[in-house]
Design a protein around this motif. Structure first.
Motif, short mmCIF file in Angstrom:
data_model
loop_
_atom_site.label_atom_id
_atom_site.label_comp_id
_atom_site.label_asym_id
_atom_site.label_seq_id
_atom_site.Cartn_x
_atom_site.Cartn_y
_atom_site.Cartn_z
N ASP A 61 -19.29 -54.69 41.43
CA ASP A 61 -20.53 -54.26 42.08
C ASP A 61 -20.56 -54.63 43.56
OD1 ASP A 61 -22.63 -54.98 39.19
OD2 ASP A 61 -21.44 -53.21 39.71
N SER A 62 -19.99 -55.77 43.90
CA SER A 62 -20.10 -56.27 45.27
C SER A 62 -19.21 -55.52 46.25
CB SER A 62 -19.76 -57.76 45.31
OG SER A 62 -18.46 -57.99 44.82
N VAL A 63 -18.27 -54.73 45.76
CA VAL A 63 -17.34 -54.05 46.67
C VAL A 63 -17.40 -52.54 46.54
CG1 VAL A 63 -15.78 -56.03 46.52
CG2 VAL A 63 -15.33 -54.00 45.12
N ARG A 64 -18.09 -52.05 45.53
CA ARG A 64 -18.12 -50.60 45.30
C ARG A 64 -18.69 -49.89 46.53
NH1 ARG A 64 -20.96 -50.77 41.09
NH2 ARG A 64 -19.21 -51.02 39.65
N GLY A 65 -17.99 -48.85 46.95
CA GLY A 65 -18.41 -48.09 48.13
C GLY A 65 -17.80 -48.60 49.42
N ARG A 66 -17.20 -49.77 49.40
CA ARG A 66 -16.58 -50.32 50.61
C ARG A 66 -15.07 -50.47 50.45
NH1 ARG A 66 -17.58 -55.34 52.03
NH2 ARG A 66 -18.11 -56.09 49.91
N PHE A 67 -14.64 -50.80 49.26
CA PHE A 67 -13.21 -51.00 48.98
C PHE A 67 -12.67 -49.81 48.21
CE2 PHE A 67 -13.20 -55.97 48.88
CZ PHE A 67 -13.81 -55.98 50.14
N THR A 68 -11.39 -49.52 48.43
CA THR A 68 -10.72 -48.46 47.69
C THR A 68 -9.39 -48.96 47.19
OG1 THR A 68 -11.75 -46.75 49.09
CG2 THR A 68 -9.83 -46.11 47.78
N ILE A 69 -9.15 -48.76 45.91
CA ILE A 69 -7.88 -49.18 45.31
C ILE A 69 -7.03 -47.95 45.02
CG2 ILE A 69 -8.74 -49.17 42.93
CD1 ILE A 69 -7.02 -51.72 42.50
N SER A 70 -5.73 -48.11 45.21
CA SER A 70 -4.82 -47.00 44.93
C SER A 70 -3.49 -47.56 44.43
CB SER A 70 -4.61 -46.15 46.18
OG SER A 70 -4.07 -46.93 47.23
N ARG A 71 -2.71 -46.70 43.79
CA ARG A 71 -1.41 -47.12 43.24
C ARG A 71 -0.34 -46.13 43.62
NH1 ARG A 71 -1.55 -49.12 37.03
NH2 ARG A 71 0.68 -49.27 37.45
N ASP A 72 0.86 -46.67 43.73
CA ASP A 72 2.07 -45.86 43.84
C ASP A 72 2.87 -46.16 42.58
OD1 ASP A 72 4.74 -44.98 44.31
OD2 ASP A 72 4.36 -44.98 46.47
N TYR A 73 2.91 -45.17 41.68
CA TYR A 73 3.53 -45.40 40.38
C TYR A 73 5.04 -45.40 40.44
CZ TYR A 73 -1.15 -44.74 38.60
OH TYR A 73 -2.48 -44.88 38.35
N VAL A 74 5.60 -44.87 41.48
CA VAL A 74 7.06 -44.89 41.64
C VAL A 74 7.50 -46.24 42.18
CG1 VAL A 74 9.00 -43.86 42.86
CG2 VAL A 74 7.16 -42.40 41.99
N LYS A 75 6.76 -46.73 43.19
CA LYS A 75 7.13 -48.00 43.79
C LYS A 75 6.52 -49.21 43.06
CE LYS A 75 7.58 -46.02 48.42
NZ LYS A 75 7.09 -46.07 49.83
N ASN A 76 5.64 -48.94 42.10
CA ASN A 76 4.95 -50.03 41.38
C ASN A 76 4.17 -50.92 42.33
OD1 ASN A 76 5.76 -49.36 38.70
ND2 ASN A 76 7.77 -50.27 39.10
#
Length: 114
Positions: A61-76
Motif C-alpha cells: 500500500d505504501s508504494v503503490r503508484g510510485r514504485f514499479t516492479i519488472s522482470r527479465d525472465y531470460v536474465k533472471n
C-alpha cells in the motif's frame, strides 16, 4: 540453491528516483515469484512488491503508484523503479526469490534525504 545479488541502492532526495536491480543465479526454475521487501531501522520487514512467473504484479500500500516492479525472465533479474521517493522509503531493501524455497539477497541501503 539460489543466489541473489542486489545493486542500485544509495542516496536520493525526496521526490527523486532510484532503481534497484537483483540478479538470480543458481537453481532458478520456472514457477517462481521474485520481489522486494524492506526493513527500516527499528521496524519489521515490510512487503514492497513482487512479480510472479506469469507477470502478475502486487504492490504494498505504501508504494503503490510510485514504485514499479519488472522482470527479465531470460536474465533472471528483477528491477524496482522507485519514483517520487519519500523520507519514509528509507530502509534496507531485500530481494526475494520464492520457489520451492525462500531466498533472500544481502540487502541494499536506500536513503531518502535532502
Amino acid at each position: 540453491q539460489v543466489q541473489l545479488v542486489e545493486s542500485g541502492g544509495g542516496l536520493v532526495q525526496p521526490g527523486g528516483s532510484l532503481q534497484l536491480s537483483c540478479a538470480a543465479s543458481g537453481s532458478v526454475f520456472s514457477g517462481n515469484t521474485m520481489g522486494w521487501y524492506r526493513q527500516a531501522s527499528g521496524k519489521e520487514r515490510e512487503f514492497v512488491a513482487h512479480v510472479t512467473n506469469n507477470g502478475r504484479t502486487t504492490y504494498g500500500d505504501s508504494v503503490r503508484g510510485r514504485f514499479t516492479i519488472s522482470r527479465d525472465y531470460v536474465k533472471n533479474t528483477v528491477t524496482l523503479q522507485m519514483n517520487s521517493a519519500k523520507v519514509e522509503d528509507t530502509a534496507v531493501y531485500y530481494c526475494n526469490y520464492r520457489g520451492n524455497q525462500n531466498y533472500w539477497g544481502q540487502g541494499t541501503q536506500v536513503t531518502v534525504s535532502s
